[in-house]
Design a protein around this motif. Structure first.
Motif, mmCIF file in Angstrom:
data_model
loop_
_atom_site.group_PDB
_atom_site.id
_atom_site.type_symbol
_atom_site.label_atom_id
_atom_site.label_comp_id
_atom_site.label_asym_id
_atom_site.label_seq_id
_atom_site.Cartn_x
_atom_site.Cartn_y
_atom_site.Cartn_z
ATOM 1 N N ARG A 587 31.968 51.053 25.852
ATOM 2 C CA ARG A 587 33.377 51.396 25.659
ATOM 3 C C ARG A 587 34.070 50.456 24.670
ATOM 4 N N THR A 588 33.320 49.602 24.023
ATOM 5 C CA THR A 588 33.880 48.679 23.038
ATOM 6 C C THR A 588 34.535 49.458 21.895
ATOM 7 N N GLY A 589 35.726 49.010 21.518
ATOM 8 C CA GLY A 589 36.442 49.666 20.427
ATOM 9 C C GLY A 589 37.440 50.708 20.876
ATOM 10 N N ILE A 590 37.430 51.030 22.156
ATOM 11 C CA ILE A 590 38.399 51.968 22.725
ATOM 12 C C ILE A 590 38.939 51.369 24.017
ATOM 13 N N TYR A 591 39.915 52.022 24.602
ATOM 14 C CA TYR A 591 40.410 51.573 25.903
ATOM 15 C C TYR A 591 39.454 52.050 26.991
ATOM 16 N N GLY A 592 39.041 51.118 27.847
ATOM 17 C CA GLY A 592 38.113 51.466 28.918
ATOM 18 C C GLY A 592 38.781 51.588 30.271
ATOM 19 N N GLY A 593 40.019 51.112 30.385
ATOM 20 C CA GLY A 593 40.773 51.187 31.630
ATOM 21 C C GLY A 593 42.257 51.281 31.323
ATOM 22 N N PHE A 594 43.028 51.722 32.314
ATOM 23 C CA PHE A 594 44.447 51.968 32.074
ATOM 24 C C PHE A 594 45.278 51.535 33.277
ATOM 25 N N LEU A 595 46.509 51.159 33.005
ATOM 26 C CA LEU A 595 47.463 50.822 34.060
ATOM 27 C C LEU A 595 48.386 52.025 34.257
ATOM 28 N N LEU A 596 48.457 52.506 35.496
ATOM 29 C CA LEU A 596 49.267 53.688 35.806
ATOM 30 C C LEU A 596 50.454 53.318 36.680
ATOM 31 N N ALA A 597 51.485 54.133 36.611
ATOM 32 C CA ALA A 597 52.706 53.869 37.378
ATOM 33 C C ALA A 597 53.285 55.158 37.930
ATOM 34 N N CYS A 598 53.968 55.032 39.063
ATOM 35 C CA CYS A 598 54.780 56.140 39.563
ATOM 36 C C CYS A 598 56.197 55.932 39.026
ATOM 37 N N TYR A 599 57.072 56.883 39.238
ATOM 38 C CA TYR A 599 58.433 56.790 38.724
ATOM 39 C C TYR A 599 59.412 56.695 39.883
ATOM 40 N N ASP A 600 60.212 55.642 39.906
ATOM 41 C CA ASP A 600 61.243 55.472 40.926
ATOM 42 C C ASP A 600 62.524 56.125 40.419
ATOM 43 N N THR A 601 62.872 57.284 40.967
ATOM 44 C CA THR A 601 64.029 58.031 40.467
ATOM 45 C C THR A 601 65.341 57.332 40.778
ATOM 46 N N GLU A 602 65.382 56.574 41.864
ATOM 47 C CA GLU A 602 66.622 55.899 42.246
ATOM 48 C C GLU A 602 66.961 54.775 41.268
ATOM 49 N N ASP A 705 57.140 60.424 42.385
ATOM 50 C CA ASP A 705 58.113 59.342 42.499
ATOM 51 C C ASP A 705 57.786 58.416 43.667
ATOM 52 N N ALA A 706 58.488 57.292 43.697
ATOM 53 C CA ALA A 706 58.198 56.243 44.675
ATOM 54 C C ALA A 706 58.388 56.739 46.109
ATOM 55 N N ASN A 707 59.373 57.600 46.311
ATOM 56 C CA ASN A 707 59.606 58.126 47.657
ATOM 57 C C ASN A 707 58.422 58.970 48.124
ATOM 58 N N GLN A 708 57.865 59.778 47.226
ATOM 59 C CA GLN A 708 56.669 60.560 47.570
ATOM 60 C C GLN A 708 55.496 59.647 47.917
ATOM 61 N N VAL A 709 55.336 58.571 47.148
ATOM 62 C CA VAL A 709 54.233 57.633 47.402
ATOM 63 C C VAL A 709 54.347 57.041 48.811
ATOM 64 N N SER A 710 55.553 56.639 49.197
ATOM 65 C CA SER A 710 55.727 56.064 50.536
ATOM 66 C C SER A 710 55.475 57.097 51.627
ATOM 67 N N LEU A 711 55.890 58.345 51.376
ATOM 68 C CA LEU A 711 55.638 59.408 52.347
ATOM 69 C C LEU A 711 54.139 59.673 52.491
ATOM 70 N N MET A 712 53.427 59.671 51.379
ATOM 71 C CA MET A 712 51.978 59.890 51.410
ATOM 72 C C MET A 712 51.278 58.750 52.145
ATOM 73 N N TYR A 713 51.756 57.528 51.909
ATOM 74 C CA TYR A 713 51.169 56.377 52.607
ATOM 75 C C TYR A 713 51.375 56.509 54.119
ATOM 76 N N ASN A 714 52.589 56.823 54.522
ATOM 77 C CA ASN A 714 52.901 56.897 55.956
ATOM 78 C C ASN A 714 52.242 58.089 56.646
ATOM 79 N N SER A 715 51.849 59.111 55.879
ATOM 80 C CA SER A 715 51.247 60.297 56.493
ATOM 81 C C SER A 715 49.752 60.128 56.755
ATOM 82 N N GLN A 716 49.163 59.024 56.311
ATOM 83 C CA GLN A 716 47.735 58.797 56.527
ATOM 84 C C GLN A 716 47.447 58.542 58.013
ATOM 85 N N ASP A 717 46.349 59.089 58.464
ATOM 86 C CA ASP A 717 45.995 58.964 59.885
ATOM 87 C C ASP A 717 45.905 57.508 60.320
#
Length: 736
Positions: A587-602, A705-717
């Motif tokens: 993967r030399t010469g290109i990007y091999g990894g990426f930083l991703l983010a959610c969007y906090d609407t508030e 968005d950030a609210n969805q992320v928290s809801l998904m986290y809390n919904s895990q068994d």
């Protein structure tokens, strides 16, 4: 960057001003280190008939003068000592000060025309401000001044603040290439193109380079100052022409730019304003400005926000609701200035031809959650089609328009749908707005094809005879019918009108396959049937209770029930790419990894959620690297929230959304997604994230968005079980 130092260095009189200017020039000549000797530019003269106030600057090629290139550190100091007394007020303008008064501090009140420099100074102050609330308050101060002093300029000020020229669905874009702008800058300043390119690569911002080049240039004849109305008109003119004429118009405005005007004019042309004001912040600023205007005589302007909190909240809600149903500032802003805020929704109604912001569903990962949310309610389950969301409009002139979920005008993409639209209606149908999903369709097998097939369909200049990918439209809602808005009516009533006046045509127009039930066993069985029918899962909706169409909201009255394609997480996430890491090995010469983010609407910020390096083919990585390399920025945006340990090799403009799956979500000491929602100090991150596809149909602000992320986290068994165990221990502790 230093913030508004003009007031600290402003000379007291004209002679002192001249002395400071001369000292600054001498100091610059002595200390500036110039890597290249600039070309000798031609001075700008103005040619016009007597009394012509709109004359454009032109170049006299026979007269020449020396100039020097300033170092970036000294640009601001040179601005402060420009030597023109009439510029002192404009250079000192700062709408962020606590004692700001919308009339007294509006230095242009005598002219009644808003200077472009006032807007540019406002952008400059906002760019240097870190706090979101302070940014909004600063913009509201400027808007309030415009409302009171030069109200006709409010509309162009609003458009320029979000870098638009017209409503998004009109598709009016500037389309000026960076190289074209560089040539215009060179022509106006005498700089060498190679130097401009190298400085842009160094700073990552052509706007800053343009400002530095412009500030350092002394002119024999200064063009007439720019105003907001004139610049906005020129930008629209630039957007509507092509070729050499575009460069000429850019040049005409650029030579008249002073100080920060050059920076933001060039950024507007590029399409990257870089001040961090999104549309929701702008609407909030407009609402606050309106309240400040209404109470300008009751109290000091800077205390309005504290005293009239409830009025600001009500005004903001009305304005945002109005804009959701009528997303057109050409209609909203004049009504805002003319009528009472309580009349705004009635004055700005929805109508066909103008897309609404769609209602969205909350994700859920199991039938048990549906039961918990809709217990005792009459619900309907509809197949969730794997296609492209489409809002189909028929206006009173008989014209059909098709819009995407981002309000993009997709009408030219689907001439076949327009050709067969008459077969859809029955009876007296004059106008409508339908909500639907367009899917790729196999005519021979009479079945839905994967979304990837739909993406291969041509987007522009589509000829019906050349269409290879056929489509079928699945209609699931009716929002407007024969001049009447239906969004406040329950779904059961909207559906009844839909069935009465529209009809199915196999393989062309069909109603979403639906099941009305209160039995969760039936819901589970219907989910399995949807999967067999090449669908993603179900959309579960209330029919009568809490069943209105909530424009532009992700509502819990609609639940998205997908198949459990991973063991623990029931839905994928749509995340924004904000950084890249250099690849190693093959993967030399290109990007091999990426930083991703959610969007906090508030807070309107991008919060890091994971680093990702799996799910890509070699071709994927090559294409991602090629695309993202064109959107590299010199440093992280002020609205990127991340831990320093995650610093990537390159930061990107937030321009692309990726669909990502993961094994589960966990609390993280370094990622900032939904920080404070579940844990006061830790955010949420994804474990084993995997790239699925690019989401071209979603803008970064529409990412998970950030609210969805928290809801998904809390919904895990696991999280639920841990919570139950904790509650049980608390009960036992209380008992003993």
């Amino acid at each position: 960057m230093q913030k508004s130092i003009t007031s600290f260095f402003k000379p007291k009189d004209e002679s002192q001003n001249s002395k400071y200017a001369e000292d600054a020039r001498k100091k610059e000549t002595k200390s500036a280190s110039i890597e290249e000797k600039p070309k000798v530019p031609t001075p700008v003269k103005t040619i016009k008939e007597e009394g012509d106030e709109n004359a454009l600057p032109t170049v006299d090629s026979e007269e020449k003068m020396e100039l020097e290139a300033p170092s970036p550190v000294k640009v601001r100091k040179m601005e402060l000592n420009s030597g023109l007394p009439e510029n002192e007020a404009s250079e000192a303008y700062d709408p962020s000060v606590e004692t700001y008064h919308p009339i007294n501090d509006a230095y242009w009140k005598a002219q009644r025309t808003t200077p472009y420099l006032a807007l540019a100074r406002t952008f400059q102050v906002i760019e240097e401000t870190k706090g979101r609330l302070k940014m909004i308050d600063t913009l509201s101060n400027f808007f309030c001044s415009v409302m009171l002093v030069s109200p006709e300029d409010l509309l162009p000020c609003v458009y320029l603040s979000i870098n638009q020229l017209a409503p998004a669905y009109e598709g009016l874009e500037l389309g000026v290439a960076e190289t074209t702008l560089m040539k215009a800058i060179c022509k106006a300043t005498g700089r060498n193109l190679a130097h401009i390119k190298s400085q842009t690569q160094l700073t990552g911002d052509l706007g800053i380079v343009a400002e530095q080049s412009r500030v350092s240039q002394r002119m024999m004849f200064r063009p007439k100052p720019l105003n907001v109305r004139g610049v906005f008109a020129k930008l629209k003119e630039i957007a509507n022409i092509s070729g050499q004429a575009k460069i000429t118009l850019v040049y005409d405005v650029f030579v008249a730019c002073r100080h920060a005007e050059a920076r933001f004019f060039i950024r507007s042309l590029i399409g990257k304003l870089r001040i961090g004001i999104a549309e929701q912040s702008l609407l909030t600023a407009l609402a606050i400005a309106l309240v400040k205007r209404n109470h300008i005589n009751d109290c000091k302007a800077h205390k309005v926000c504290d005293i009239y909190k409830d009025e600001i909240a009500d005004t903001t809600l009305i304005l945002k609701t109005t804009y959701s149903q009528c997303p057109n500032y050409d209609i909203v802003i004049p009504a805002l200035l003319k009528y009472d805020i309580k009349e705004l929704q009635d004055r700005c109604p929805m109508h066909p031809g103008m897309p609404l912001r769609p209602m969205l569903a909350q994700p859920t990962k199991g039938v048990s959650e549906v039961l918990e949310r809709f217990s005792g309610m009459q619900i309907t389950c509809e197949w969730k089609y794997d296609g492209e969301r489409a809002q189909i409009h028929l206006n009173k002139d008989g014209e059909i328009s098709i819009f995407s979920r981002n309000s993009e005008n997709n009408t030219p993409k689907y001439p076949d749908l327009i050709a067969r639209s008459k077969s859809l209606v029955k009876g007296n149908v004059e106008t409508y707005i339908l909500d639907s999903e367009i899917v790729a369709w196999d005519i021979e097998r009479k079945q839905i094809l994967p979304f990837q097939i739909l993406t291969t369909r041509k987007r522009k200049n589509v000829d019906i005879a050349d269409i290879k990918v056929q489509v079928c439209v699945y209609i699931f809602d009716l929002l407007y019918f024969n001049g009447v808005s239906l969004v406040t009516k329950p779904l059961s009533e909207r559906r009844k009108i839909l069935m009465e006046h529209f009809q199915e045509v196999e393989g062309e127009w069909q109603f979403a396959t639906a099941l009305d039930t209160t039995d969760m066993d039936e819901v589970q069985q219907f989910l399995e049937e949807s999967i067999k029918g090449n669908c993603e899962g179900l959309m579960v909706k209330t029919l009568d209770e809490e069943a209105t169409y909530e424009i532009a909201k992700r509502s819990r009255n609609w639940l998205k029930l997908k198949k459990d394609y991973l063991s623990n997480v029931g839905d994928s996430l749509d995340l924004v790419v904000i950084g890249g890491y250099k690849g190693k090995g093959r993967r030399t010469g290109i990007y091999g990894g990426f930083l991703l983010a959610c969007y906090d609407t508030e807070n309107e910020e991008y919060q890091s959620i994971c680093k990702i390096g799996t799910g890509f083919t070699d071709e994927d990585l090559r294409q991602h690297s090629e695309f993202l390399s064109a959107h590299v920025i010199s440093s992280a945006k002020s609205y990127f929230r991340y831990d320093p340990s995650l610093e990537p090799d390159a930061w990107f403009e937030p321009v692309q959304v990726w669909e990502v799956k993961c094994a589960d979500l966990s609390l993280s000491p370094i990622h900032r997604a939904a920080i404070g929602a579940v844990d006061p100090e830790r955010g949420i991150s994804l474990r084993f994230p995997r790239f699925i596809r690019i989401r071209d149909d979603k803008s970064p602000e529409n990412a998970t968005d950030a609210n969805q992320v928290s809801l998904m986290y809390n919904s895990q068994d696991q999280v639920k079980n841990n919570q139950k165990s904790s509650d049980q221990m608390d009960m036992e502790s209380d008992f003993y």
